[in-house]
Scaffold this motif. Structure first.
Motif, PDB file in Angstrom:
ATOM      1  N   HIS A  72      41.032  44.460  44.625  1.00 32.21           N
ATOM      2  CA  HIS A  72      41.016  45.851  45.074  1.00 32.21           C
ATOM      3  C   HIS A  72      41.743  46.722  44.049  1.00 32.21           C
ATOM      4  O   HIS A  72      42.907  46.504  43.745  1.00 32.21           O
ATOM      5  CB  HIS A  72      41.709  45.949  46.437  1.00 32.21           C
ATOM      6  N   GLY A  73      41.009  47.681  43.485  1.00 31.26           N
ATOM      7  CA  GLY A  73      41.598  48.556  42.475  1.00 31.26           C
ATOM      8  C   GLY A  73      41.498  48.028  41.063  1.00 31.26           C
ATOM      9  O   GLY A  73      41.936  48.678  40.107  1.00 31.26           O
ATOM     10  N   GLY A  75      43.006  46.180  38.673  1.00 34.64           N
ATOM     11  CA  GLY A  75      44.293  45.576  38.339  1.00 34.64           C
ATOM     12  C   GLY A  75      44.213  44.292  37.539  1.00 34.64           C
ATOM     13  O   GLY A  75      43.665  44.235  36.445  1.00 34.64           O
TER      14      GLY A  75
END
Length: 296
Positions: A72-73, A75
């Protein structure tokens, strides 16, 4: 992360509403369990603790296509391989990364074992799906050697890079012409990259049609799956394999960071990860005959 499982329209990429069926809720539970396991370990980059690492599972069009795991995101999943191996630690210990070699081609060969038991006689243990005839290619070997020395690229192999890309496109595209066009576009884009980032450096005016046909001839056992948009369906299977790897690691009290068809774990449990990858492949595909695992 409010929605660990999402379905997106293949064309618009807009999220699609999915009914909370028993199967969907099972998927959500698996992702919640994975994310919970990651929250219980210390993941650091260059000695600094990373923000909470959470994965989501993203499907394409329905729950039978796509389904791969993404951080998520972005990263940690966006880190280049050399940086994550050098700088990521789990509970203070360096990591190793193992991956499934030629993942989608070997998955197809595994699936064909049920239809043709003679495949194992044709496709020997040293068979390489990418090692098709390339004798017709014009290759500047001197330029490639200088390129490798200039940028310290010990494993650089532009011909293999090109054949790997061509085979994956053959599996993902809808027809031969689209495969040829897309491969030509990949070559064009590669020419525009900085020299050090080029994948196909030293290959002179390759005939994309010949390359694609050579790969089809080499992989004739699974050729009927080419030019048939099979990639997104295979992603669904490889995501099931990935989740099984993760489950087996969690059951053993360990975690693994997933990068689609590769996994990172603490150095001291490399053998455990290897065994989990073998078992997961066999459980999902029925045989580990073509389960090829390498260390990065």
């Amino acid at each position: 992360l409010l929605e660990p499982v999402v379905v997106k329209d293949r064309k618009t990429k807009e999220q699609i509403f999915i009914e909370n069926t028993e199967e969907f809720l099972r998927m959500v539970s698996k992702m919640d369990n994975y994310n919970q396991s990651l929250s219980e370990v210390q993941i650091e980059f260059m000695g600094d603790p990373l923000p909470l690492v959470e994965y989501k599972r993203s499907f394409s069009g329905d729950l039978f296509h796509g389904g791969r795991l993404f951080v998520h995101g972005g990263g940690i999943q966006l880190l280049p391989e050399e940086y994550r191996l050098e700088h990521i630690t789990i509970n203070g210990e360096k990591i190793v990364e193992l991956d499934y070699k030629a993942n989608h081609p070997y998955m197809l060969y595994s699936l064909y074992l049920d239809e043709n038991s003679g495949i194992s006689e044709i496709i020997k243990d040293d068979f390489d799906p990418y090692n098709a005839d390339s004798s017709f290619l014009q290759v500047d070997s001197i330029a490639i050697a200088k390129h490798k020395m200039k940028y310290s690229l010990t494993k650089y192999d532009p011909v293999r890079n090109l054949y790997k890309r061509a085979l994956l496109l053959s599996i993902n595209c809808v027809n031969f012409d689209q495969t040829k066009r897309t491969l030509g576009n990949e070559l064009f884009k590669d020419n525009l990259r900085d020299e050090k980032d080029r994948e196909f450096f030293g290959i002179i005016k390759p005939d994309t049609g010949k390359i694609i046909q050579s790969l089809a001839d080499h992989n004739y056992v699974i050729e009927k799956e080419f030019y048939n948009d099979r990639g997104v369906w295979l992603q669904n299977l490889d995501s099931e394999i990935a989740l099984r790897v993760i489950d087996l690691m969690i059951q053993s009290g360990e975690v693994a960071l997933c990068y689609h068809d590769s996994f990172c774990c603490r150095e001291s449990v490399e053998g455990l990860l290897y065994a989990a990858m073998q078992q997961a492949w066999k459980e999902v595909l029925g045989s580990d005959k073509y389960c090829k695992i390498s260390k990065k």
